[in-house]
Design an enzyme around this catalytic site. Sequence first.
Site, PDB file in Angstrom:
ATOM      1  N   CYS A   4       0.818  -1.217   0.000  1.00  0.00           N
ATOM      2  CA  CYS A   4       0.000   0.000   0.000  1.00  0.00           C
ATOM      3  C   CYS A   4       0.846   1.259   0.000  1.00  0.00           C
ATOM      4  CB  CYS A   4      -0.927  -0.033   1.207  1.00  0.00           C
ATOM      5  SG  CYS A   4      -1.843  -1.565   1.245  1.00  0.00           S
ATOM      6  N   GLU A   5       1.621   1.439  -1.036  1.00  0.00           N
ATOM      7  CA  GLU A   5       2.445   2.637  -1.202  1.00  0.00           C
ATOM      8  C   GLU A   5       2.628   2.860  -2.694  1.00  0.00           C
ATOM      9  OE1 GLU A   5       5.316   4.048   1.038  1.00  0.00           O
ATOM     10  OE2 GLU A   5       5.063   2.728   2.766  1.00  0.00           O
TER      11      GLU A   5
END
Length: 414
Positions: free
Chosen positions: A342-343
């Site tokens: 999640c980046e």
Amino acid sequence: MHRFEYRDGELYCEDVRVRDVVAKYGTPLYLYSRNTFKDHFYRLKEAFKEVRPIICYSVKANSNLAVLDTLRQCGAGFDVVSSGEIFRVQQIGADPRKVVYASVGKDEADIRLALDWGILMFNVESEAELWLINNVAQKMGKKAKVALRINPDVDARTHDYITTAKKENKFGIDLYTAETIFANKRRYPNVEIVGLHIHIGSQIIDTRPYLTALEKVKQFISRIQSYKPRLKYLNIGGGLGIRYKDERPDTADRFAERVLPAIKSLGLRLIMEPGRFIAGNSGIFLTKVIYVKRTPAKNFVVVDGGMNDLIRPSLYKAYHFIWPIEDRARDRMVADVVGPICESGDFFAKDRDLPVVDRGDILAVFSAGAYGFVMASNYNSRPRPAEVMVDKDKVFLIRKRESFKDLIRGEKII
Ligand code: LLP
């Protein structure tokens, strides 16, 4: 040069088909070629043979025990930077008399461990560290051998994060302070300064910064002659660049040809600390395509490996060549190769021209043998990948894939 090649459209590691390794061990996965590590080590050794260097493989580049042991068998010493790395090389029965120890932050326990084991020398990075080494050695009734790591203030012309010898970098001792240390060496009765050390950066493509640094070392040595130094060793660090894309770094032979005159004129025993040169192209990272996601703006190839497994693209915008392990005729697409983390920084490639791939295809991320697994983390609670080593037609699991249980080992609810 390395031993990963396509034969009839299939990627091989030495004599093993990569597809078979993936079928057995799954993805994400690090895969190493044992004989490529050896080839690179011997190439460097051969290029410098007339000065019989002590080649201390830089453990941080890839510290798997099987890798370390392969290099130990070839005659390598080791460059370590922590008590943990000392522990590792002890496990493989390394000879402490071929171990050198750098790092700006060695604490008392680290120094004690290294002195107790009898390493060849510390590469000292500050005056404060020299004090502490002297102090610890005195308490242990020993004399510590050290090289002063000097900061020659040269620009290695590489990525900012891996440039180490400019005066604003935290590494090494500036020339002025180094000179005062030699002038005051009686203040350190439990220390013997046996060498000088430089390490100017990593992934250096151009040999000239080494020559500039060596010239500064030469001038420095002549400046300190009045203090009667008893130098025996010159450690030129690591940093030799490799080919990731279209770089043309000097070969080991060419590098030797260019630096040897300067080294020979100093008359000191040469130590080198190569990491990436040996390990970089000895490994690949394998990851499976989960989805191909097409948006109005871009195409994304979503794979099962992430920045937690291989952080170099995210951290340095490093280029790694990526190709499917089955190289058949396919149409092309331009896509970002991204992981599941999640980046937005979780990518292996941006706007890369690739063959059209589909769910289930396996991609090889090349040149992942150095600073790959060693920089992996459990971010997003992802077990770290397995590591496998091939030796000709034999396949060895050299680190098990982590399990979910490994993720919580040592944790406790209160
Ligand atoms: N000696 C010292 C004192 C070092 O600090 C290093 C690497 C080496 C030797 C080995 O350097 P090499 O031959 O591998 O260039 N994580 C970065 C590289 C960091 C290098 C740190 N020091 C990357 O992935 O590019």
